[in-house]
Design a protein around this motif. Structure first.
Motif, PDB file in Angstrom:
ATOM      1  N   ASP A   1      -1.774  -3.614  -9.345  1.00  0.00           N
ATOM      2  CA  ASP A   1      -2.585  -2.817  -8.685  1.00  0.00           C
ATOM      3  C   ASP A   1      -1.993  -1.568  -7.916  1.00  0.00           C
ATOM      4  O   ASP A   1      -0.766  -1.749  -7.483  1.00  0.00           O
ATOM      5  CB  ASP A   1      -3.456  -3.607  -7.397  1.00  0.00           C
ATOM      6  N   LYS A   2      -2.431  -0.471  -7.888  1.00  0.00           N
ATOM      7  CA  LYS A   2      -1.795   0.612  -7.307  1.00  0.00           C
ATOM      8  C   LYS A   2      -2.126   0.567  -5.822  1.00  0.00           C
ATOM      9  O   LYS A   2      -3.477   0.817  -5.555  1.00  0.00           O
ATOM     10  CB  LYS A   2      -2.351   2.136  -7.971  1.00  0.00           C
ATOM     11  N   ILE A   3      -1.304   0.414  -5.155  1.00  0.00           N
ATOM     12  CA  ILE A   3      -1.788   0.548  -3.438  1.00  0.00           C
ATOM     13  C   ILE A   3      -0.877   1.583  -2.737  1.00  0.00           C
ATOM     14  O   ILE A   3       0.142   1.691  -2.950  1.00  0.00           O
ATOM     15  CB  ILE A   3      -1.111  -1.007  -2.994  1.00  0.00           C
ATOM     16  N   LEU A   4      -1.810   2.140  -1.828  1.00  0.00           N
ATOM     17  CA  LEU A   4      -1.323   3.005  -1.102  1.00  0.00           C
ATOM     18  C   LEU A   4      -1.304   2.569   0.600  1.00  0.00           C
ATOM     19  O   LEU A   4      -2.095   2.198   0.877  1.00  0.00           O
ATOM     20  CB  LEU A   4      -2.137   4.472  -1.011  1.00  0.00           C
TER      21      LEU A   4
ATOM     22  N   ALA B   1       2.307  -5.530  -6.569  1.00  0.00           N
ATOM     23  CA  ALA B   1       1.537  -4.258  -6.527  1.00  0.00           C
ATOM     24  C   ALA B   1       2.549  -2.889  -6.806  1.00  0.00           C
ATOM     25  O   ALA B   1       3.832  -3.272  -6.451  1.00  0.00           O
ATOM     26  CB  ALA B   1       0.968  -3.900  -4.976  1.00  0.00           C
ATOM     27  N   VAL B   2       1.986  -1.868  -7.167  1.00  0.00           N
ATOM     28  CA  VAL B   2       2.691  -0.437  -7.427  1.00  0.00           C
ATOM     29  C   VAL B   2       2.445   0.052  -6.257  1.00  0.00           C
ATOM     30  O   VAL B   2       1.388   0.595  -5.797  1.00  0.00           O
ATOM     31  CB  VAL B   2       2.173   0.020  -8.645  1.00  0.00           C
ATOM     32  N   VAL B   3       3.582   0.103  -5.520  1.00  0.00           N
ATOM     33  CA  VAL B   3       3.476   0.478  -3.963  1.00  0.00           C
ATOM     34  C   VAL B   3       3.900   2.022  -3.645  1.00  0.00           C
ATOM     35  O   VAL B   3       4.718   2.261  -4.070  1.00  0.00           O
ATOM     36  CB  VAL B   3       4.143  -0.381  -2.883  1.00  0.00           C
ATOM     37  N   TYR B   4       2.919   2.772  -3.311  1.00  0.00           N
ATOM     38  CA  TYR B   4       3.094   4.222  -2.718  1.00  0.00           C
ATOM     39  C   TYR B   4       3.100   3.898  -1.113  1.00  0.00           C
ATOM     40  O   TYR B   4       1.972   3.702  -0.467  1.00  0.00           O
ATOM     41  CB  TYR B   4       2.095   5.196  -3.061  1.00  0.00           C
ATOM     42  N   SER B   5       4.080   4.516  -0.365  1.00  0.00           N
ATOM     43  CA  SER B   5       4.030   4.216   1.068  1.00  0.00           C
ATOM     44  C   SER B   5       4.322   5.435   1.821  1.00  0.00           C
ATOM     45  O   SER B   5       5.239   6.168   1.426  1.00  0.00           O
ATOM     46  CB  SER B   5       4.995   3.108   1.494  1.00  0.00           C
TER      47      SER B   5
END
Length: 213
Positions: free
Chosen positions: A82-85, A103-107
């Motif tokens: 899952d792409k998670i922001l 998760a594929v994390v963008y933070s």
């Protein structure tokens, strides 16, 4: 950067505490049981690392209470890939939990001091977010949207519209909304302009601030 048997034992006690408070998602409990939370705090505070409490870190921010981290993560329903922001990288503890879940994390972090510290620290522990960004979380991350999930780790006086628009259909936004005390709120995107809203009681967070740097 030691993680001893004692730390592991204390972590299992912490897992039992949050389980007893109602966290059911086994994957979330496993992540909490695996991540060395004491390494995310100053070494002088090791005694506090495995208590179910929030704790001050740099730049007037806090590392969230483990129960709160678990609660928000459970609401996100993260599946591997899952792409998670994440809005508010902070200490990186929540980021690590998301990474543990695959998760594929963008933070995004708006405090430069924390951003610098955490972006160096997380990879040392083996947690690699897809992108760690220094900037304003209110506007989300349009160029990488849509996201399966968006998690806000600070109290928001209102729900930023860009975050809702950056969800996939079926995507979930978990956000604490309110001024002094926040209501944990979940939005599920059902259509282009159609959102389902659920509320889950009171929590306390440091405020989500617009970019002041």
């Amino acid at each position: 950067m030691k993680d001893t048997f004692k730390h592991k034992g204390l972590r299992q006690q912490l897992v039992e505490i949050i389980k007893n408070k109602g966290i059911k998602d086994e994957k979330v409990l496993e992540a909490i049981g695996h991540i060395p939370r004491h390494l995310f705090m100053d070494s002088g505070f090791l005694d506090h690392a495995y208590q179910d409490k929030a704790f001050p870190i740099a730049a007037d921010q806090t590392i969230s209470q483990p129960y709160t981290v678990a609660f928000q993560t459970e609401l996100l329903q993260v599946k591997p890939g899952d792409k998670i922001l994440e809005i508010g990288t902070g200490s990186g503890y929540q980021t690590a939990v998301l990474c543990e879940l695959g998760a594929v994390v963008y933070s995004i972090e708006r405090q430069r001091e924390l951003y610098k510290k955490t972006s160096k620290f997380l990879p040392k522990l083996g947690y690699r977010a897809k992108k760690l960004i220094f900037g304003d979380g209110y506007i989300g991350l349009k160029e990488e949207a849509p996201f399966n999930g968006i998690i806000v780790t600070a109290g928001a006086p209102f729900v930023p519209k860009p975050l809702l628009s950056q969800l996939t259909i079926g995507g979930r936004l978990v956000i604490p909304v309110g001024d002094d005390i926040q209501i944990m709120t979940l939005y599920i995107r059902k259509g282009l302009k159609d959102f389902e809203k659920h509320e889950f009681g009171e929590f306390r967070f440091v405020p989500l601030l617009e970019d002041k740097n």
